[in-house]
Each structure stands twice: as C-alpha cells, then as structure tokens.
Design a protein around this motif. Structure first.
Motif, PDB file in Angstrom:
ATOM      1  N   LYS A   4      39.807 -20.770  56.283  1.00  0.00           N
ATOM      2  CA  LYS A   4      38.684 -19.887  56.022  1.00  0.00           C
ATOM      3  C   LYS A   4      39.170 -18.452  55.857  1.00  0.00           C
ATOM      4  N   TYR A   5      40.148 -18.040  56.656  1.00  0.00           N
ATOM      5  CA  TYR A   5      40.726 -16.708  56.518  1.00  0.00           C
ATOM      6  C   TYR A   5      41.341 -16.526  55.127  1.00  0.00           C
ATOM      7  N   LEU A   8      38.682 -16.006  52.571  1.00  0.00           N
ATOM      8  CA  LEU A   8      38.178 -14.639  52.639  1.00  0.00           C
ATOM      9  C   LEU A   8      39.165 -13.659  52.022  1.00  0.00           C
ATOM     10  N   SER A  12      38.405 -11.300  48.855  1.00  0.00           N
ATOM     11  CA  SER A  12      38.559  -9.854  48.984  1.00  0.00           C
ATOM     12  C   SER A  12      39.593  -9.329  48.005  1.00  0.00           C
ATOM     13  N   PHE A 246      37.502  -8.040  53.767  1.00  0.00           N
ATOM     14  CA  PHE A 246      37.907  -9.019  54.770  1.00  0.00           C
ATOM     15  C   PHE A 246      37.182  -8.775  56.088  1.00  0.00           C
ATOM     16  N   MET A 249      33.404  -9.738  55.869  1.00  0.00           N
ATOM     17  CA  MET A 249      33.135 -11.168  55.734  1.00  0.00           C
ATOM     18  C   MET A 249      33.719 -12.016  56.858  1.00  0.00           C
TER      19      MET A 249
END
Length: 270
Positions: A4-5, A8, A12, A246, A249
């Motif tokens: 998930k990071y 994101l 971004s 980042f 979100m």
C-alpha cells in the motif's frame, strides 16, 4: 502495508512528475531554446572561421522533445522516485519502531523527503551543477556522467550511514542531539568527497578570430544561472509534492504506536 505504501508512493510520484514537468515546461524550456540558439550560432561562427560546414540533423523535432519526450520521461521518473521513496519510508518506519521510537508517519515522510532532496539533488548540484545545451564538451560526457553518478551514490550512502549512526546514538545522546551530530558528520563526510571529485570547467568563453577579435560571445551567464536555479526548483517541486501527497494519503493504520518519543511523537494517550 508495504504494498500500500508503494502504491501511495507511485501515485504521489506521478502527480509530482506532472507538477515538476509543468514548471520545467514554463521556465526551463525557453532557456533551453536560448541555449540551443547559442549553440547553433556558435557552430555557424566556427564554420565561417574554419570552413567546415558539417551539420547534424536532429532525429526528433524540438516540439516533440520538449512536450512528449520530456513529459513522459518526467512522469516515469516521478513514479520511480515515488516508489523508491515508499520503500525507503517503509524501511525507516520499521527501523524506528524496532528501536521503540514513536514516530508520526507524516513527519517521518516529510523529513525523509527533505533528506532525499538534499542527498540526491542539492549535494550533487553543488558539485556538478546542471548545464543546458551548449555547455560541456562531447569528449568528457562519459567522465562527467560517471563523476555525477559517483557523487549521488556517495551522498546517499553517507546519508544512510548518518541516519543509522543517529539512531544508534539516540538512546545515549537524545533524539535532537543525535540528529544534529549525525547531520554534522554527514556534511563533513560529503564535503570531503566533493573536494576529492574531479572538476569540469567547460562553459564556452568568447570565440576569437585570427586577428584576435571576438567572433562570437561566450555563453550567456544569465541563461546559465537561471537554468541551474530552475533545475533545482524543479527537483524541489518533485520532492515537495511526493512528500505532501504521500503524507496526505497515508492510511490511518500508519499512525504512531505508544513508545518512546523520538520525532513528532504523539503526546498523551486516549
């Protein structure tokens, strides 16, 4: 969570790439046009002096390069930087929590972006400032590229070592003291590396004729300085948008746990 990071980070990065491309298209493209005009004018003047009228034909038009080529390249670069930023953020957050340090993930993201901007852009730009077309010799392209990559790798490696040293010394010195000491150590180490790197001074000066008169002026200093400043601003926009996007979100699950405070620690408990 790591996946998930990365998602994101890529999102971004794409937005950051779009923002930095928009700025570069408005501010840097006209400077590149002026630099290309200077390069062509100097080539014509040199041809008039030497009698060599060779001309290299461009494969892609300038309009295609500055719109499609630069746009796609910047978006891809932004996405890659965003993904790498997300990986670095995941590692940093895991290391901090392993040391029992409660960290606001949004603060960590901003600080990481600042460190990335300084280590990958500011330090290399101080050592080897970006140059527009017409500045630099074809014979030294390989050497200049190798030297630039070397200072980028060295700067990032030293920054990583400084962070690791700061974390190890934090329990003994305290968070702020260890951070200041690690930053000072990084600056001293990277300044030493910068001093040892080869230098390149290839800005074209005035071209003189057989009689010693000026046949063509040197490269415009204003164009060179504006290009370098705007190039730095473009990268600053890229990292600012990556950090902002980042942080905004970040999922709620990434909020800090209760532990020993370090950076941006949450105060109090519910």
């Amino acid at each position: 969570m790591e996946k998930k990071y990365i998602g994101l980070g890529v999102a971004s990065g794409v937005v950051a790439g779009l923002a930095s491309f928009a700025y570069a298209r408005l501010q840097i493209s006209p400077l590149i046009d002026q630099a290309i005009g200077y390069e062509e004018g100097r080539a014509h003047a040199e041809s008039a002096l030497t009698g060599d009228h060779g001309h290299a034909h461009e494969v892609f038009t300038r309009a295609l390069q500055e719109n499609v080529g630069a746009g796609v390249g910047t978006l891809v670069f932004g996405a890659v930087m965003g993904a790498l930023f997300a990986v670095a953020f995941s590692v940093l957050l895991a290391v901090l929590r392993r040391h029992g340090m409660a960290v606001d993930p949004r603060t960590a993201a901003v600080l990481l972006a600042v460190a990335a901007f300084v280590s990958t852009t500011v330090i290399p730009s101080l050592t080897y400032p970006p140059n527009p077309p017409g500045v630099g010799l074809e014979d030294t392209i390989g050497d200049r590229t190798t030297a630039y990559l070397a200072i980028v790798v060295s700067s990032v490696a030293l920054a990583t070592a400084a962070v690791a040293a700061g974390l190890r010394s934090a329990p003994r010195l305290g968070g702020w003291q260890s951070g200041i000491a690690a930053t000072a150590g990084y600056l001293v180490a990277v300044a030493t590396v910068m001093a040892l790197m080869p230098s390149f001074h290839e800005v074209p000066g005035p071209m003189t004729g057989p009689a010693g008169d000026v046949a063509f002026t040197g490269f415009p200093a204003e164009v060179l300085s504006e290009f370098r400043i705007d190039s730095l601003v473009t990268q600053a926009i890229l990292w600012f948008v990556i950090a902002a996007g980042f942080a905004v979100m970040l999922p709620r699950i990434a909020r800090p746990r209760s532990a020993r405070p370090f950076v941006g620690a949450a105060h109090g408990r519910r």
